[in-house]
Design an enzyme around this catalytic site. Structure first.
Site, PDB file in Angstrom:
ATOM      1  N   ARG A   1      67.390 -13.757  -6.664  1.00  0.00           N
ATOM      2  CA  ARG A   1      66.846 -12.414  -6.916  1.00  0.00           C
ATOM      3  C   ARG A   1      67.170 -11.401  -5.821  1.00  0.00           C
ATOM      4  NH1 ARG A   1      62.128 -11.915 -10.336  1.00  0.00           N
ATOM      5  NH2 ARG A   1      61.703 -13.902 -11.304  1.00  0.00           N
TER       6      ARG A   1
ATOM      7  N   HIS B   1      70.131 -36.774  -2.836  1.00  0.00           N
ATOM      8  CA  HIS B   1      71.054 -36.743  -1.699  1.00  0.00           C
ATOM      9  C   HIS B   1      71.000 -38.041  -0.885  1.00  0.00           C
ATOM     10  CE1 HIS B   1      67.621 -35.298   0.733  1.00  0.00           C
ATOM     11  NE2 HIS B   1      68.316 -35.667   1.796  1.00  0.00           N
TER      12      HIS B   1
ATOM     13  N   LYS C   1      74.129 -40.836   1.338  1.00  0.00           N
ATOM     14  CA  LYS C   1      74.074 -41.347   2.719  1.00  0.00           C
ATOM     15  C   LYS C   1      74.884 -42.640   2.779  1.00  0.00           C
ATOM     16  CE  LYS C   1      69.643 -39.173   3.630  1.00  0.00           C
ATOM     17  NZ  LYS C   1      69.485 -38.368   4.809  1.00  0.00           N
TER      18      LYS C   1
ATOM     19  N   HIS D   1      63.987 -40.510  -3.765  1.00  0.00           N
ATOM     20  CA  HIS D   1      64.808 -41.129  -2.715  1.00  0.00           C
ATOM     21  C   HIS D   1      64.478 -42.603  -2.495  1.00  0.00           C
ATOM     22  CE1 HIS D   1      65.900 -37.076  -2.096  1.00  0.00           C
ATOM     23  NE2 HIS D   1      64.992 -36.731  -1.213  1.00  0.00           N
TER      24      HIS D   1
ATOM     25  N   LYS E   1      55.023 -37.036   6.382  1.00  0.00           N
ATOM     26  CA  LYS E   1      55.358 -35.913   7.259  1.00  0.00           C
ATOM     27  C   LYS E   1      54.558 -36.070   8.546  1.00  0.00           C
ATOM     28  CE  LYS E   1      57.581 -33.350   4.073  1.00  0.00           C
ATOM     29  NZ  LYS E   1      59.035 -33.223   4.140  1.00  0.00           N
TER      30      LYS E   1
ATOM     31  N   LYS F   1      61.423 -39.551  13.412  1.00  0.00           N
ATOM     32  CA  LYS F   1      62.278 -39.326  12.241  1.00  0.00           C
ATOM     33  C   LYS F   1      63.056 -40.623  12.054  1.00  0.00           C
ATOM     34  CE  LYS F   1      65.113 -37.449   9.185  1.00  0.00           C
ATOM     35  NZ  LYS F   1      64.697 -37.108   7.838  1.00  0.00           N
TER      36      LYS F   1
HETATM   37  C1  BG6 Z   1      63.987 -33.651   0.589  1.00  0.00           C
HETATM   38  C2  BG6 Z   1      62.501 -33.386   0.582  1.00  0.00           C
HETATM   39  O1  BG6 Z   1      64.404 -34.123  -0.671  1.00  0.00           O
HETATM   40  O2  BG6 Z   1      64.307 -34.615   1.581  1.00  0.00           O
HETATM   41  C3  BG6 Z   1      62.033 -32.931   1.949  1.00  0.00           C
HETATM   42  O3  BG6 Z   1      62.206 -32.387  -0.391  1.00  0.00           O
HETATM   43  C4  BG6 Z   1      62.486 -33.893   3.023  1.00  0.00           C
HETATM   44  O4  BG6 Z   1      60.619 -32.786   1.976  1.00  0.00           O
HETATM   45  C5  BG6 Z   1      63.980 -34.207   2.902  1.00  0.00           C
HETATM   46  O5  BG6 Z   1      62.216 -33.306   4.280  1.00  0.00           O
HETATM   47  C6  BG6 Z   1      64.385 -35.317   3.843  1.00  0.00           C
HETATM   48  O6  BG6 Z   1      65.766 -35.492   3.785  1.00  0.00           O
HETATM   49  P1  BG6 Z   1      66.550 -36.158   4.997  1.00  0.00           P
HETATM   50  O7  BG6 Z   1      67.950 -36.260   4.516  1.00  0.00           O
HETATM   51  O8  BG6 Z   1      66.366 -35.255   6.183  1.00  0.00           O
HETATM   52  O9  BG6 Z   1      65.898 -37.504   5.232  1.00  0.00           O
END
Ligand code: BG6
Length: 497
Positions: A39, A184, A188, A246, A342, A347
């Site tokens: 938009r 996605h 990986k 995922h 979260k 990580k």
């Molecule tokens: C996304 C989620 O699909 O994947 C996010 O919507 C998340 O909330 C992200 O942070 C994590 O992806 P990655 O590749 O950083 O593990």
């Protein structure tokens, strides 16, 4: 490639950087051009300026001329994707850009918008005559047959019935072979290499079953909170955002039977089969199979339920752990624990395959080995992020006199072994979609099966495990105490070290 929702985070943080990497590595056809749609009013130049900082920050070795080359092929069209009139403008813009860049009428639509916009957009694309599969449409190469495909982002629907409805809506405009339901995590490398690891070696596969494997843990832990995505996240939660998509995909690669061949049809068939074999717990027993959490406050940042944009009293989970069981020959009796959250301690995305202790304990008189509970040894860990590594931890005799047993580790680091940088997972997947390869995309039955498997944990039956959810874990921790109890009940622990 036409990206709907181009002013969003995903475009600048993931899609365009991944296209940069593909262009840099020679994976992107030089006549590809990208048209961002959303938009916000912006010129081509303003759009490029907006995304450039994110591309610089996301890619390892930003190179000015590679970027200029790609940026010249990035364009922007402002408009309301729910307005039929906009699609005529879109059509003439696509035509004009096809002429300018020498495309052949092949269009990859990428839907990176709120899930309730998927259906209206697909309908308008069809009504505007933009999908002409196999017929001539573009003036550049009148002899060539063009294709139009669509990539749909997750969450695919909101629950099982809406996913079925969305599949129907997609099917009204596109053939199944033109629909690319992206995840996605399947881009990986370590996830993809699971199939090679299991089916190109003979050392592991004979052990890959309930007879030898005690349990499997799949973790996707994040240190970041929900940030400015609260309005999306509060409607979604960790199960819909991460687990149904995922983590289910990783689980399928770990648990599936060998496909007949490495083709999209066979792989997707096996994934769908294993997802269907997940036992669905009775609603009154949910608490034995799941732990949900919400992060509390930390210095300066509010607890999730007090954050701006979160509904008062919201019980949306920012952490979820499930214990899944399969009702099949390979896995009956071997639980798969999957968790995501979260604001956790690190990580880390990984798969831990914990083997059973030996049937007879020859070393029962050696201190430390008297018991039969699993030790950290006998374990394979696939680290997907932040590094890409596979490690095998096994028991060894410590050099020196007497028998002292300690576990040691063998480690294979993918970037050291192959001397290749890690690339953003979206890039190879988008290029696959351009080439028409659906191997790493999900088919409709997998998605519907994955929704069925999580429905008890998001539906009304889950109210009982949401009762004390507010601030039930501290930011920087490994999640709520209930998640530890989920494993402790069976004498097991999460792999947190
Ligand atoms: C996304 C989620 O699909 O994947 C996010 O919507 C998340 O909330 C992200 O942070 C994590 O992806 P990655 O590749 O950083 O593990």
């Amino acid at each position: 490639m036409v990206i709907f929702g181009a002013s969003g985070d995903l475009t600048s943080r993931k899609l365009i950087p991944s296209m940069y990497e593909m262009a840099r590595d020679g994976g992107l056809s030089p006549d590809t051009c990208i048209l961002g749609v959303s938009r916000t009013g912006m010129s081509d130049e303003q759009f490029r300026d907006k995304i450039e900082p994110d591309v610089r920050a996301s890619v390892a070795d930003f190179n000015e001329s590679t970027w200029r080359n790609l940026a010249d092929r990035i364009h922007y069209q402002a408009g309301d994707a729910t307005d039929a009139g906009f699609y005529q403008q879109l059509r003439s813009r696509i035509d004009q850009l096809s002429g300018q860049h020498g495309c052949r009428g092949n269009i990859l639509f990428f839907l990176s918008v709120a899930a309730n916009l998927y259906e209206p957009i697909i309908r308008q694309i069809a009504d505007a005559g933009l999908v002409t599969e196999g017929k001539r449409w573009c003036s550049i190469d009148p002899g060539a047959r063009s294709w139009q495909r669509v990539i749909v982002e997750k969450p695919f629907g909101h629950d099982a019935p809406s996913a079925v409805e969305l599949n129907r809506a997609l099917g009204r405009t596109f053939e199944e072979e033109s629909i690319y339901r992206i995840d996605h995590y399947l881009g990986k490398d370590v996830v993809q290499s699971l199939l090679v690891f299991r089916f190109a070696n003979t050392v592991f596969e004979p052990l890959w079953n309930q007879q030898y494997i005690d349990h499997v843990q799949i973790t996707a832990a994040e240190t970041l909170g929900v940030r400015d995505r609260t309005s999306f996240y509060d409607q979604t939660g960790a199960i819909r955002d991460m687990l149904q998509s995922h983590l289910m995909q990783i689980l399928a690669f770990v648990a599936m039977e060998p496909p007949t061949d490495y083709t999209p049809e066979y792989i997707r068939q096996e994934k769908a089969k294993i997802i269907d074999a997940i036992e669905i717990p009775a609603p009154d027993r949910i608490g034995e199979f799941a732990a949900l959490g919400q992060y509390g406050s930390s210095d300066g940042s509010p607890a999730y339920h007090e954050s701006k944009g979160v509904a008062p009293g919201s019980t949306t989970e920012t952490y979820a752990a499930l214990a899944l069981h399969f009702d099949n020959w390979r896995w009956a009796g071997t639980p798969f624990y999957i968790r995501t959250g979260k604001m956790l301690a690190a990580k880390r995305t990984e798969i831990v395959v914990q083997f059973k202790p030996p049937a007879a304990n020859l070393f029962k008189l050696v201190p430390g080995l008297e018991g039969k509970s699993p030790r950290p040894a006998n374990r394979i860990v696939f680290e997907i992020a932040p590094s890409e590594r596979v490690s095998l931890r096994f028991e060894a005799k410590k050099p020196g006199s007497g028998v002292v047993i300690e576990s040691i580790e063998m480690l294979a680091d993918f970037s050291e072994q192959f001397h290749l940088p890690v690339v953003e997972a979206y890039g190879p997947l988008i290029v696959d979609a351009m080439r028409g390869d659906q191997t790493l995309f999900k088919d409709r039955s997998e998605i519907e099966g994955a929704w069925n498997a999580v429905m008890p944990f998001i539906g009304p039956a889950s109210d009982s495990i949401r009762r004390d959810i507010h601030a039930n874990y501290a930011p920087g921790s490994w999640g709520p105490a209930t998640a530890d109890q989920l494993l402790a009940r069976h004498g097991r622990q999460w792999h947190n070290d």
